[in-house]
Scaffold this motif. Structure first.
Motif, PDB file in Angstrom:
ATOM      1  N   GLN A 144       0.824  -1.195   0.000  1.00  0.00           N
ATOM      2  CA  GLN A 144       0.000   0.000   0.000  1.00  0.00           C
ATOM      3  C   GLN A 144       0.875   1.268   0.000  1.00  0.00           C
ATOM      4  O   GLN A 144       0.407   2.339   0.386  1.00  0.00           O
ATOM      5  N   ASN A 194      -7.257  -0.892  -3.458  1.00  0.00           N
ATOM      6  CA  ASN A 194      -8.019  -1.989  -4.037  1.00  0.00           C
ATOM      7  C   ASN A 194      -7.172  -2.951  -4.828  1.00  0.00           C
ATOM      8  O   ASN A 194      -7.679  -3.969  -5.310  1.00  0.00           O
ATOM      9  N   ILE A 195      -5.938  -2.621  -5.017  1.00  0.00           N
ATOM     10  CA  ILE A 195      -5.074  -3.540  -5.742  1.00  0.00           C
ATOM     11  C   ILE A 195      -3.968  -4.079  -4.865  1.00  0.00           C
ATOM     12  O   ILE A 195      -2.977  -4.617  -5.360  1.00  0.00           O
ATOM     13  N   GLY A 226      -0.500   0.635  11.824  1.00  0.00           N
ATOM     14  CA  GLY A 226      -1.909   0.697  11.507  1.00  0.00           C
ATOM     15  C   GLY A 226      -2.161   1.071  10.068  1.00  0.00           C
ATOM     16  O   GLY A 226      -3.298   1.309   9.665  1.00  0.00           O
ATOM     17  N   TRP A 227      -1.111   1.092   9.304  1.00  0.00           N
ATOM     18  CA  TRP A 227      -1.265   1.469   7.901  1.00  0.00           C
ATOM     19  C   TRP A 227      -2.039   0.392   7.154  1.00  0.00           C
ATOM     20  O   TRP A 227      -2.823   0.698   6.248  1.00  0.00           O
ATOM     21  N   SER A 255      -4.324  -3.276   7.874  1.00  0.00           N
ATOM     22  CA  SER A 255      -4.932  -4.246   8.793  1.00  0.00           C
ATOM     23  C   SER A 255      -5.106  -5.535   8.023  1.00  0.00           C
ATOM     24  O   SER A 255      -5.821  -5.573   7.019  1.00  0.00           O
ATOM     25  N   MET A 299      -5.876  -7.757   2.992  1.00  0.00           N
ATOM     26  CA  MET A 299      -6.269  -6.570   3.750  1.00  0.00           C
ATOM     27  C   MET A 299      -7.691  -6.777   4.241  1.00  0.00           C
ATOM     28  O   MET A 299      -8.537  -7.334   3.533  1.00  0.00           O
ATOM     29  N   SER A 300      -7.906  -6.257   5.418  1.00  0.00           N
ATOM     30  CA  SER A 300      -9.200  -6.451   6.050  1.00  0.00           C
ATOM     31  C   SER A 300     -10.308  -5.892   5.180  1.00  0.00           C
ATOM     32  O   SER A 300     -10.216  -4.759   4.703  1.00  0.00           O
ATOM     33  N   ALA A 301     -11.324  -6.658   4.967  1.00  0.00           N
ATOM     34  CA  ALA A 301     -12.503  -6.293   4.177  1.00  0.00           C
ATOM     35  C   ALA A 301     -12.192  -6.100   2.701  1.00  0.00           C
ATOM     36  O   ALA A 301     -13.007  -5.575   1.958  1.00  0.00           O
ATOM     37  N   PHE A 302     -11.028  -6.527   2.298  1.00  0.00           N
ATOM     38  CA  PHE A 302     -10.716  -6.532   0.873  1.00  0.00           C
ATOM     39  C   PHE A 302     -10.702  -7.966   0.392  1.00  0.00           C
ATOM     40  O   PHE A 302     -10.597  -8.895   1.172  1.00  0.00           O
ATOM     41  N   GLU A 303     -10.758  -8.151  -0.857  1.00  0.00           N
ATOM     42  CA  GLU A 303     -10.871  -9.504  -1.397  1.00  0.00           C
ATOM     43  C   GLU A 303      -9.586  -9.995  -2.012  1.00  0.00           C
ATOM     44  O   GLU A 303      -9.560 -11.073  -2.604  1.00  0.00           O
TER      45      GLU A 303
END
Lengths: 224, 619
Positions: free
Chosen positions: B48, B132-133, B173-174, B176, B221-225
């Motif tokens: 990220q 998102n990537i 915390g950058w 999760s 990543m949390s809540a990412f797919e």
């Protein structure tokens, strides 16, 4: 005299313990005048933000699966690029390092307040659909309530840190913020809104975590 | 800015038309790969903070030379709205555009285009935001520890641990991250997927010890797919414990063997039921009385039974009698029993044919008759006497009273004097009378109501007590000694003897049935074994003069010759003395008491004399 001193110390000890326990207990039970430390408030806020972000993502996915035909789905499935800037926020680690704690927290608050206002529009729009799943509506409502509680927590936190609360009122409707042509269908507009909300929820969560890291004395948190 | 959506749609259409155009000649050439134009193969970010984009020339091999194709990008949300070329084309990797930290902005929409710079043709375009990537790097330091092994030794649990990828700044915390653990048996094909884990450890339960497992983990990543690559697998295997495994069939065998044994036992029991019942629960023998036909018992022929019983000597001693005279008494008893047909009242009142020489002759034998049925030592316990005595009390009463009455018919005093004389020598005759020394009742004032049997037997009691004293002197038991002593204290007085005789006289003289009734009163409360009570019974003076009572009386002492066996209780007075009451009004029968209590003196309570006190008084 020694006895008196001893008694005095014991008394102080007991009072302090009682005070600590009392405050902790009060807050645990949900007392009105309970006092929470900054850490506790921050942890609670981060919990809220994580949940809000997760549910926003679920809502967006569900909406996409329910309403948007496959043909129109973009390669990545996100319409984040259509979101307008609500307020300038740092977008990289380096930029985040350059802004102050105060600004971090305030930007979070602004975002939260913005979306509290505009989720109402989204909910209204969702109600107009014929086959909106109840689960979807419940989720949006839940998210709205959590946002409001997060706002309260943030205000408390800001006051505790003894900063003046920056007031940022943006009463323009979401439509003004979407740089989308008016020919877009309602569905796409709502989907875009959900995507933007999700993005901002991610922002909120990240900022809060960064802010928390800064409260600790860990060297990795405060950077260039 | 034009929407990426519409652009992509156009691009897709163009692609389709292009492919459609190209497939024509291609199909003729039968090329397996459809011709493709240059396109992006992917854009990814690892942490990220930076990201890369790759492209492929497709069929346009002439564009594979570096520099033929260029990547341009545009960012939204920035002041600079123009197109910029890729900040860095990776030297080592072909067809890769690298965006460093400066050019990487999250929450910002990127628009990346693949262009042919020479001809200004845009072959491909992509829109995205960096977060998102993001495909995180695989976790590192995957290891496992054994939690436990099941008791059967077939299953085991492990704890899998890992560390987040070093490139991801989780601490700040950058990012999760959420982790997904997968495992499968070594030779299996399907991976077991565990739930997403936020922490850096996970327990896996229920693995088989006979298999080797492969475990791997990846994160997102949390809540990412977007999942990252899998980490290197670790292999899990637990050495089997042979003993435990081999134990299992043995245990099975044991269990089955036990069940079989149980079944066998059941069979045996069922088949041999009757025999076993006889052994385990022997039949209760039918009632048998020697000399009596059981048939009589069954059919309820009471009269015959009665006669039979009477004919038999029911009271046979269990053991060889210690004293020779018991046997003698036994024989006499039989005769006595046959003749006891009159009631006690009649005996007392002398209404029966007392004048029979039988009575007198039986005087000495009465004791024997009774004694045959009783253990000589039983006389010491008054409470045990009542139930047994009933059979014989009429006999004794009759006999004793016969003597008494007989004597009284002449001169009471003489009789009173006579009897003791008579009695004294025959100390033995009194020995057995103690069984009938029954205190029928104790008055509130402390007086003692005696039944006739008692009255007559009290002297025997005394003698028995005396005998007991002799016996008990040999005894080591303190209680007995004390009791004996105490008893002796009270009894050992000439007055005692005389008092008994007086009491008897009184009872006999009392023409009123009332006295008799009183005399016949059985003790509502059995006299306590406590010497104190007993003593009280003896010592308590009786307020009611008409009540028969006996107390050590000295006056008779003067009348009677002193007996060496009995010491005289001289005085009872105040709180530390033994008081001797004078005779009641009916005591006119008795000789005047030398020591007389003042009439107003309160009666001594039963428990007046405490054992300790009496101990002191003992000689």
């Amino acid at each position: 005299l020694k006895m008196m001193l001893l008694q005095g110390w014991l008394g102080i000890l007991f009072c302090s313990i009682h005070g600590m326990l009392g405050s902790v207990l009060d807050c645990e039970v949900g007392g009105v005048h309970c006092t929470m430390s900054i850490e506790m408030l921050l942890d609670r806020a981060i919990q809220h933000a994580e949940l809000i972000y997760r549910i926003s993502e679920e809502t967006r996915t569900q909406f996409k699966e329910t309403f948007i035909p496959l043909a129109l789905v973009t390669q990545q499935g996100h319409a984040d690029h259509l979101c307008t800037v609500i307020l300038p926020t740092p977008s990289s680690k380096s930029e985040v390092g350059q802004i102050s704690d105060k600004w971090l927290l305030h930007s979070v608050l602004i975002l939260v307040q913005f979306w509290i206002n505009h989720l109402v529009d989204l909910q209204a729009s969702l109600d107009h659909y014929d086959n909106t799943p109840q689960d979807l509506l419940d989720k949006t409502k839940w998210v709205s309530s959590k946002l409001m509680s997060l706002e309260k927590g943030l205000l408390t936190l800001i006051r505790k840190v003894r900063w003046d609360v920056l007031l940022f009122f943006n009463k323009n409707s979401i439509a003004d913020h979407l740089a989308s042509p008016r020919t877009m269908e309602h569905v796409m507009r709502d989907y875009t809104m959900l995507s933007c909300f999700r993005k901002d929820a991610h922002k909120i969560e990240t900022f809060l975590k960064l802010f928390k890291c800064r409260q600790t004395d860990w060297p990795g948190c405060s950077f260039y | 800015m034009a929407t990426c959506l519409t652009l992509l749609l156009l691009g897709a259409l163009g692609l389709l038309t292009a492919t459609g155009h190209r497939t024509g000649p291609a199909s003729e050439l039968l090329t397996p790969d459809p011709p493709t134009q240059p396109h992006f193969t992917g854009c990814r970010s690892r942490e990220q903070e930076t990201f890369r984009c790759w492209w492929s020339v497709g069929s346009f091999t002439n564009l594979s030379e570096p520099g033929a194709l260029a990547v341009f990008f545009q960012m939204t949300n920035t002041l600079y709205a123009g197109w910029r070329e890729c900040p860095e084309y990776t030297a080592s990797v072909q067809n890769e555009c690298y965006f460093n930290k400066t050019y990487t902005h999250i929450w910002t929409s990127y628009r990346v285009q693949l262009r042919d710079t020479a001809y200004n043709i845009t072959y491909d375009e992509r829109c995205f935001t960096v977060e998102n990537i993001v495909h995180p790097d695989p976790p590192v330091a995957l290891n496992w520890t054994l939690l436990n092994v099941s008791r059967s030794g077939l299953n085991f649990d492990i704890l899998v641990r890992w560390a987040p990828p070093p490139s991801a700044d989780v601490q700040m915390g950058w990012m999760s991250l959420k982790y997904e653990v997968q495992y499968r048996p070594r030779n299996g094909t399907r991976w077991e997927k565990m739930d997403l884990e936020s922490g850096t450890q996970l327990s896996i339960y229920g693995l088989n010890t006979d298999k080797e497992y492969e475990v791997r983990v990846r994160c997102t990543m949390s809540a990412f797919e977007n999942f990252g690559e899998f980490s290197d697998s670790v292999f899990v295997q637990v050495a089997q414990i042979p003993s435990k495994e081999s134990m299992f069939p043995v245990m099975l065998l044991l269990v089955f063997g036990g069940v079989g044994l149980l079944l066998l036992l059941l069979l045996i029991i069922l088949s041999q039921q009757e025999r076993l019942l006889v052994i385990l629960l022997p039949p209760v023998p039918a009632p048998k009385i020697k000399g009596i036909d059981p048939e009589l018992l069954k059919k309820g022929k009471m009269e015959q039974l009665d006669s039979l019983l009477r004919s038999q000597n029911v009271c046979k001693p269990h053991s060889a009698p210690k004293d020779p005279w018991v046997e003698f008494i036994q024989l006499d008893m039989e005769d006595v029993v046959e003749k006891s047909e009159t009631s006690d009242t009649q005996h007392l009142l002398g209404l029966t044919h007392l004048g029979s020489s039988h009575a007198l002759s039986l005087k000495g034998d009465d004791d024997s008759g009774r004694a045959s049925c009783y253990d000589p030592d039983m006389g010491a316990e008054p409470e045990s006497i009542p139930p047994v005595r009933e059979v014989h009390s009429p006999v004794v009463a009759r006999s004793s009273f016969s003597t008494h009455i007989h004597s009284t018919t002449t001169t009471p005093e003489a009789a009173g004097m006579h009897i003791p004389v008579q009695m004294q020598p025959s100390s033995q005759s009194w020995i057995n009378m103690d069984f009938y020394a029954q205190v029928s009742d104790v008055t509130p004032g402390g007086g003692v109501l005696l039944s006739p049997g008692q009255q007559s037997s009290t002297p025997s009691k005394n003698t028995d007590m005396k005998k007991k004293k002799e016996d008990r002197e040999e005894d080591v038991a303190e209680e007995e000694e004390e009791e004996g002593k105490l008893q002796l204290l009270v009894v050992d007085s000439d007055g005692g003897y005389s008092s008994e005789t007086v009491a008897r006289q009184q009872a006999a003289d009392a023409a009123s049935s009332r006295v008799a009734e009183q005399a016949y009163h059985t003790l509502s409360e059995p006299p306590q074994p406590h010497p104190q009570a007993w003593q009280g019974g003896y010592l308590a003076p009786d307020r009611q003069p008409h009540m028969p009572y006996f107390s050590p009386e000295a006056p008779l002492a003067s009348v009677l010759p002193p007996v060496s066996d009995y010491t005289v209780v001289q005085e009872v007075g105040g709180s530390h003395h033994l008081l001797l009451h004078s005779a009641a009004p009916q005591a006119s029968v008795c000789p005047p008491h030398p020591l007389k209590l003042p009439p107003g003196e309160p009666a001594l309570p039963l428990g007046y004399l405490t054992p300790e006190f009496l101990e002191n008084l003992s000689p």
